[in-house]
Design a protein around this motif. Structure first.
Motif, PDB file in Angstrom:
ATOM      1  N   MET A 207     103.248  55.882  10.125  1.00 25.47           N
ATOM      2  CA  MET A 207     101.933  55.266  10.178  1.00 25.47           C
ATOM      3  C   MET A 207     101.411  55.207  11.605  1.00 25.47           C
ATOM      4  N   SER A 208     102.296  54.950  12.562  1.00 24.46           N
ATOM      5  CA  SER A 208     101.831  54.857  13.948  1.00 24.46           C
ATOM      6  C   SER A 208     101.370  56.212  14.473  1.00 24.46           C
ATOM      7  N   VAL A 209     101.958  57.308  13.983  1.00 18.78           N
ATOM      8  CA  VAL A 209     101.520  58.646  14.396  1.00 18.78           C
ATOM      9  C   VAL A 209     100.085  58.881  13.934  1.00 18.78           C
ATOM     10  N   TRP A 210      99.783  58.480  12.717  1.00 21.81           N
ATOM     11  CA  TRP A 210      98.433  58.625  12.192  1.00 21.81           C
ATOM     12  C   TRP A 210      97.449  57.784  13.011  1.00 21.81           C
ATOM     13  N   ARG A 211      97.858  56.535  13.322  1.00 21.28           N
ATOM     14  CA  ARG A 211      97.004  55.656  14.126  1.00 21.28           C
ATOM     15  C   ARG A 211      96.760  56.238  15.510  1.00 21.28           C
ATOM     16  N   ASP A 212      97.809  56.775  16.125  1.00 22.65           N
ATOM     17  CA  ASP A 212      97.673  57.374  17.449  1.00 22.65           C
ATOM     18  C   ASP A 212      96.739  58.588  17.413  1.00 22.65           C
ATOM     19  N   ARG A 213      96.887  59.402  16.375  1.00 17.37           N
ATOM     20  CA  ARG A 213      96.023  60.580  16.231  1.00 17.37           C
ATOM     21  C   ARG A 213      94.574  60.156  16.021  1.00 17.37           C
ATOM     22  N   ARG A 214      94.378  59.153  15.196  1.00 19.01           N
ATOM     23  CA  ARG A 214      93.023  58.652  14.928  1.00 19.01           C
ATOM     24  C   ARG A 214      92.406  58.070  16.207  1.00 19.01           C
ATOM     25  N   LYS A 215      93.206  57.335  16.965  1.00 19.22           N
ATOM     26  CA  LYS A 215      92.711  56.770  18.220  1.00 19.22           C
ATOM     27  C   LYS A 215      92.321  57.886  19.184  1.00 19.22           C
ATOM     28  N   ARG A 216      93.127  58.933  19.251  1.00 20.79           N
ATOM     29  CA  ARG A 216      92.837  60.068  20.134  1.00 20.79           C
ATOM     30  C   ARG A 216      91.554  60.766  19.708  1.00 20.79           C
ATOM     31  N   GLN A 217      91.345  60.940  18.418  1.00 19.56           N
ATOM     32  CA  GLN A 217      90.123  61.558  17.916  1.00 19.56           C
ATOM     33  C   GLN A 217      88.908  60.713  18.267  1.00 19.56           C
ATOM     34  N   GLN A 218      89.034  59.399  18.160  1.00 18.83           N
ATOM     35  CA  GLN A 218      87.930  58.513  18.518  1.00 18.83           C
ATOM     36  C   GLN A 218      87.627  58.608  20.010  1.00 18.83           C
ATOM     37  N   GLU A 219      88.654  58.711  20.830  1.00 20.20           N
ATOM     38  CA  GLU A 219      88.462  58.871  22.271  1.00 20.20           C
ATOM     39  C   GLU A 219      87.767  60.192  22.587  1.00 20.20           C
ATOM     40  N   GLN A 220      88.163  61.252  21.888  1.00 19.49           N
ATOM     41  CA  GLN A 220      87.538  62.556  22.104  1.00 19.49           C
ATOM     42  C   GLN A 220      86.070  62.528  21.704  1.00 19.49           C
ATOM     43  N   LEU A 221      85.782  61.921  20.566  1.00 16.65           N
ATOM     44  CA  LEU A 221      84.410  61.823  20.107  1.00 16.65           C
ATOM     45  C   LEU A 221      83.574  60.992  21.073  1.00 16.65           C
ATOM     46  N   GLN A 222      84.125  59.907  21.557  1.00 14.06           N
ATOM     47  CA  GLN A 222      83.402  59.071  22.517  1.00 14.06           C
ATOM     48  C   GLN A 222      83.140  59.840  23.800  1.00 14.06           C
ATOM     49  N   ALA A 223      84.116  60.606  24.259  1.00 13.00           N
ATOM     50  CA  ALA A 223      83.933  61.402  25.474  1.00 13.00           C
ATOM     51  C   ALA A 223      82.841  62.451  25.275  1.00 13.00           C
ATOM     52  N   ALA A 224      82.818  63.077  24.105  1.00 17.37           N
ATOM     53  CA  ALA A 224      81.779  64.065  23.807  1.00 17.37           C
ATOM     54  C   ALA A 224      80.408  63.401  23.770  1.00 17.37           C
ATOM     55  N   GLU A 225      80.334  62.239  23.146  1.00  9.43           N
ATOM     56  CA  GLU A 225      79.063  61.531  23.077  1.00  9.43           C
ATOM     57  C   GLU A 225      78.604  61.105  24.466  1.00  9.43           C
ATOM     58  N   ASP A 226      79.515  60.619  25.282  1.00 10.52           N
ATOM     59  CA  ASP A 226      79.176  60.228  26.651  1.00 10.52           C
ATOM     60  C   ASP A 226      78.679  61.429  27.452  1.00 10.52           C
ATOM     61  N   PHE A 227      79.347  62.570  27.272  1.00  8.10           N
ATOM     62  CA  PHE A 227      78.936  63.788  27.957  1.00  8.10           C
ATOM     63  C   PHE A 227      77.514  64.172  27.576  1.00  8.10           C
ATOM     64  N   VAL A 228      77.244  64.155  26.279  1.00  6.47           N
ATOM     65  CA  VAL A 228      75.916  64.532  25.804  1.00  6.47           C
ATOM     66  C   VAL A 228      74.860  63.584  26.350  1.00  6.47           C
ATOM     67  N   LEU A 229      75.127  62.292  26.309  1.00  5.73           N
ATOM     68  CA  LEU A 229      74.152  61.327  26.810  1.00  5.73           C
ATOM     69  C   LEU A 229      73.913  61.503  28.299  1.00  5.73           C
ATOM     70  N   ALA A 230      74.969  61.785  29.043  1.00  3.46           N
ATOM     71  CA  ALA A 230      74.836  61.930  30.498  1.00  3.46           C
ATOM     72  C   ALA A 230      74.090  63.205  30.874  1.00  3.46           C
ATOM     73  N   TRP A 231      74.322  64.287  30.137  1.00  4.13           N
ATOM     74  CA  TRP A 231      73.777  65.571  30.531  1.00  4.13           C
ATOM     75  C   TRP A 231      72.520  65.980  29.796  1.00  4.13           C
ATOM     76  N   SER A 232      72.134  65.267  28.758  1.00  5.07           N
ATOM     77  CA  SER A 232      70.958  65.685  27.988  1.00  5.07           C
ATOM     78  C   SER A 232      69.690  65.649  28.831  1.00  5.07           C
ATOM     79  N   GLY A 233      69.635  64.768  29.796  1.00  4.76           N
ATOM     80  CA  GLY A 233      68.456  64.683  30.645  1.00  4.76           C
ATOM     81  C   GLY A 233      68.457  65.648  31.810  1.00  4.76           C
ATOM     82  N   THR A 234      69.573  66.332  32.045  1.00  6.15           N
ATOM     83  CA  THR A 234      69.638  67.218  33.211  1.00  6.15           C
ATOM     84  C   THR A 234      69.319  68.667  32.883  1.00  6.15           C
ATOM     85  N   VAL A 235      69.280  69.017  31.606  1.00  9.65           N
ATOM     86  CA  VAL A 235      68.955  70.391  31.232  1.00  9.65           C
ATOM     87  C   VAL A 235      67.447  70.514  31.229  1.00  9.65           C
ATOM     88  N   ASP A 236      66.931  71.346  32.093  1.00 10.61           N
ATOM     89  CA  ASP A 236      65.491  71.552  32.167  1.00 10.61           C
ATOM     90  C   ASP A 236      65.215  72.991  32.569  1.00 10.61           C
TER      91      ASP A 236
END
Length: 88
Positions: free
Chosen positions: A1-30
């Protein structure tokens, strides 16, 4: 069960990093980004535009793709997705 939780936590971190990247860079593409040295190939442009679209930044994705297709780095190495203007 902890392996699944760790994997899920990692996926959430990856998704958050992707979302942060998009928010930070969406205004710089022109329209001047090539003047600042941006040199994205077809593959990189497709991936970045897809990332922007997934998070709802259609205008940024479309602008990035249009700029790339007009720029010196588009060699049609990959087919680009269709630009759908009504999502902007």
């Amino acid at each position: 069960m902890s392996v699944w939780r760790d994997r899920r936590k990692r996926q959430q971190e990856q998704l958050q990093a992707a979302e942060d990247f998009v928010l930070a860079w969406s205004g710089t593409v022109d329209p001047d980004s090539y003047e600042y040295g941006a040199e994205l190939g077809c593959c990189e442009t497709n991936r970045l535009a897809t990332l922007f679209r997934v998070f709802g930044f259609w205008s940024t994705a479309n602008q990035l793709q249009k700029e790339h297709e007009r720029g010196p780095n588009c060699n049609d190495a990959e087919i680009h997705p269709e630009i759908i203007e009504e999502n902007e």
